[in-house]
Design a protein around this motif. Structure first.
Motif, PDB file in Angstrom:
ATOM      1  N   ARG A 115       0.757  -1.255  -0.078  1.00  0.00           N
ATOM      2  CA  ARG A 115      -0.011  -0.016  -0.132  1.00  0.00           C
ATOM      3  C   ARG A 115       0.743   1.389   0.097  1.00  0.00           C
ATOM      4  O   ARG A 115       0.418   2.144  -0.873  1.00  0.00           O
ATOM      5  N   GLN A 139      -7.867  11.911   7.424  1.00  0.00           N
ATOM      6  CA  GLN A 139      -7.964  11.112   8.672  1.00  0.00           C
ATOM      7  C   GLN A 139      -9.018  10.086   8.211  1.00  0.00           C
ATOM      8  O   GLN A 139      -9.122   8.949   8.854  1.00  0.00           O
ATOM      9  N   HIS A 141      -9.291   7.818   6.253  1.00  0.00           N
ATOM     10  CA  HIS A 141      -8.860   6.694   5.692  1.00  0.00           C
ATOM     11  C   HIS A 141      -8.602   5.478   6.855  1.00  0.00           C
ATOM     12  O   HIS A 141      -8.660   4.366   6.887  1.00  0.00           O
ATOM     13  N   VAL A 142      -8.465   6.387   8.082  1.00  0.00           N
ATOM     14  CA  VAL A 142      -7.884   5.228   9.353  1.00  0.00           C
ATOM     15  C   VAL A 142      -9.241   5.453  10.396  1.00  0.00           C
ATOM     16  O   VAL A 142      -9.086   4.623  11.207  1.00  0.00           O
ATOM     17  N   GLN A 143      -9.755   6.589  10.475  1.00  0.00           N
ATOM     18  CA  GLN A 143     -10.548   6.883  11.487  1.00  0.00           C
ATOM     19  C   GLN A 143     -11.611   5.777  11.918  1.00  0.00           C
ATOM     20  O   GLN A 143     -11.949   5.199  12.970  1.00  0.00           O
ATOM     21  N   LEU A 145     -11.485   2.713  10.798  1.00  0.00           N
ATOM     22  CA  LEU A 145     -11.054   1.581  11.244  1.00  0.00           C
ATOM     23  C   LEU A 145     -10.464   1.454  12.645  1.00  0.00           C
ATOM     24  O   LEU A 145     -10.766   0.603  13.504  1.00  0.00           O
ATOM     25  N   LEU A 339       0.456   6.787   6.375  1.00  0.00           N
ATOM     26  CA  LEU A 339      -0.931   6.671   6.582  1.00  0.00           C
ATOM     27  C   LEU A 339      -1.402   5.226   5.897  1.00  0.00           C
ATOM     28  O   LEU A 339      -2.265   4.611   6.223  1.00  0.00           O
ATOM     29  N   ALA A 340      -0.694   5.222   4.524  1.00  0.00           N
ATOM     30  CA  ALA A 340      -0.954   3.960   3.749  1.00  0.00           C
ATOM     31  C   ALA A 340      -0.785   2.651   4.588  1.00  0.00           C
ATOM     32  O   ALA A 340      -1.600   1.792   4.482  1.00  0.00           O
ATOM     33  N   GLU A 343      -3.248   2.328   7.455  1.00  0.00           N
ATOM     34  CA  GLU A 343      -4.440   1.757   6.931  1.00  0.00           C
ATOM     35  C   GLU A 343      -4.247   0.081   6.898  1.00  0.00           C
ATOM     36  O   GLU A 343      -5.228  -0.745   6.964  1.00  0.00           O
ATOM     37  N   ARG A 347      -6.329  -2.938   8.873  1.00  0.00           N
ATOM     38  CA  ARG A 347      -7.164  -3.760   8.249  1.00  0.00           C
ATOM     39  C   ARG A 347      -6.807  -5.272   8.316  1.00  0.00           C
ATOM     40  O   ARG A 347      -7.558  -6.167   8.381  1.00  0.00           O
TER      41      ARG A 347
END
Ligand SMILES: *Cc1c(COP(=O)(O)O)cnc(C)c1O
Length: 478
Positions: A115, A139, A141-143, A145, A339-340, A343, A347
């Protein structure tokens, strides 16, 4: 004593010039294979060192003679190799410390890496909402999760946990007081000290209790008009043992409720996976901690979570909103590569066992002991086959550490390959391993150098043997 120029002149004049040395066939070959600047710099340095050496000899009054060019050329070659290789590069971690701060803490999973590479190489949805065709949230993208995994109302990811603590304290308590137990005024590494962070966040530290004992009534007594926050800090890299007492988070939360004060905990490592079945006890998960009713939790992305460097803040939605609006949030924001990877790591947690097994730090913590022993035996055999008769290669049972300030008092049983070479000190052997390619970082115990197989991954076994083998094989000069 200064050397008169004429006296020094003769030997010095015999040193070749940079241009002369560059014309040498071996150096010409170097120029073909390596960047020009590295060769020029290596030649300059080599000649300057030689000049200084001659001057030193003359100063002592000894004969200064200039030997032929070959040792100079050999030196240039070594320097070029040194200059041409990257400074930040891979090492084999044979220390047994899984989250070794100096060695980059958690290695990323293949998925996180994929990623990260995709996002690094191309344009991305970093702050772009595709369905709306409008600006989106970094944010976002992860909030979701983070809230799903921890059960929190809100979440925010920043650059690292130090930034998470700074941002939280600054937002909640600037110009006011923060109550902390004296037993928790910790220092992590050499630059993160709770009292210093407090000052830089603009808050006033209100210490309570003593180093070994703090009670709820100590907190109660410290609360006043200027109090803004009750803070607990995970003691991370040390344990206070013996005559101790500590206030339970739940009791502190109840006190905060009664006085309308927010309660925050800096968990440091902050595990989401329950590691108790693997022998690591007494470390509540982030989600368990959150259930105590605490308002905010901060933790690192690259400690027990096993992801990239990041600081994660989870807790009450309104408080997270306030943090987000603080201008400091921009200064400490998470970058797109982290961040990538974050995430992808998060996951992995939602995928259950298979996803968790793919996170290298967790795989190392949970690796069955018999696998480590079997790996140690293979490495021992591989090294023994290459070793000089003066070398003893054995397998020993030992203890590994989790590191990263997680679970300091607990070790994990492990197997090490122990190296001993007669007439070579363990310190010398350890230094030679650090000079290998790739470098191997080991630990010394008594007269032996230990290669801990808990942190050497299965796909590194061949590489480890080929890096260490030559050091054990030949005669060693002094
Ligand atoms: C490690 C740690 C930090 C610092 O976290 P970074 O992610 O390295 O910035 C802060 N507080 C505690 C309790 C820690 O263990």
């Amino acid at each position: 004593m200064a050397i008169p120029e004429q006296q020094a002149g003769l030997p010095l004049r015999q040193i070749p010039s940079v241009d002369e040395l560059l014309q040498e066939p071996v150096i010409q070959k170097l120029l073909e294979a390596h960047p020009r600047w590295t060769v020029i710099e290596a030649v300059r340095e080599t000649l300057e060192e030689r000049r200084q050496k001659i001057l030193a000899l003359l100063r002592e009054g000894s004969e200064a003679f200039v030997p032929d060019l070959s040792p100079l050329i050999g030196q240039v070659c070594r320097k070029v190799l040194h200059l041409a290789r990257p400074s930040l590069r891979r090492v084999i971690n044979a220390t047994g410390v899984i989250l070794h701060t100096n060695l980059g803490r958690a290695p990323l999973s293949s998925e996180a890496l994929a990623r990260l590479q995709e996002v690094a190489q191309h344009y991305s949805t970093l702050e772009f909402d595709l369905p709306q065709g409008a600006r989106g949230s970094r944010q976002g993208h992860v909030q979701g999760l983070l809230t799903r995994l921890t059960g929190a109302e809100g979440a925010l990811a920043v650059n690292n946990n130090a930034a998470a603590v700074l941002l939280s304290i600054n937002t909640l308590a600037e110009g006011r007081e923060v109550v902390v137990s004296r037993g928790e005024l910790i220092e992590i590494g050499d630059s993160f000290r709770i009292p210093d962070v407090m000052r830089k966040a603009g808050a006033v530290l209100r210490e309570v209790g003593t180093t070994n004992r703090t009670r709820l009534k100590d907190y109660e007594g410290a609360i006043g008009e200027r109090t803004a926050l009750l803070l607990k800090v995970h003691p991370s890299n040390f344990r206070i043992v013996g005559f101790t007492s500590d206030v339970l988070l739940a009791d502190l939360v109840a006190l905060g409720r009664g006085r309308a004060l927010p309660v925050m905990i800096d968990m440091g490592s902050g595990a989401i996976a329950d590691l108790a079945p693997f022998g690591l006890k007494g470390e509540p998960t982030v989600q368990e901690t959150l259930r105590s009713g605490v308002d905010l939790i901060t933790f690192s992305g690259d400690k027990l979570l096993g992801g990239p460097q990041a600081g994660l803040i989870v807790g009450k939605k309104l408080m997270i909103e306030r943090l987000r609006k603080n201008p400091l949030a921009r200064a400490v924001r998470i970058d797109k590569l982290s961040l990538a990877a974050l995430e992808a790591t998060l996951r992995g947690y939602l995928e259950g066992e298979r996803g968790l097994g793919a996170i290298p730090a967790l795989a190392m913590i949970t690796c069955p002991l018999h696998e480590i022993e079997e790996r140690a035996e293979r490495v021992r055999a591989g090294l023994q086959a290459r070793a000089h008769p003066s070398v003893r290669v054995t397998v020993e049972d030992q203890w590994s550490e989790v590191g990263g300030g997680a679970l300091p008092a607990q070790g994990l049983p492990t197997y090490c390959v122990a190296l001993q070479r007669s007439a070579v000190s363990p310190h010398r052997l350890e230094a030679l391993l650090r000079d290998a390619d790739p470098a191997v970082v080991a630990r010394i115990k008594g007269e032996k150098v230990l290669l801990d197989m808990r942190t050497v991954r299965e796909d590194e076994v061949g590489l480890l043997i080929s890096a260490v083998g030559p050091i054990l094989a030949g005669e060693l000069g002094s």
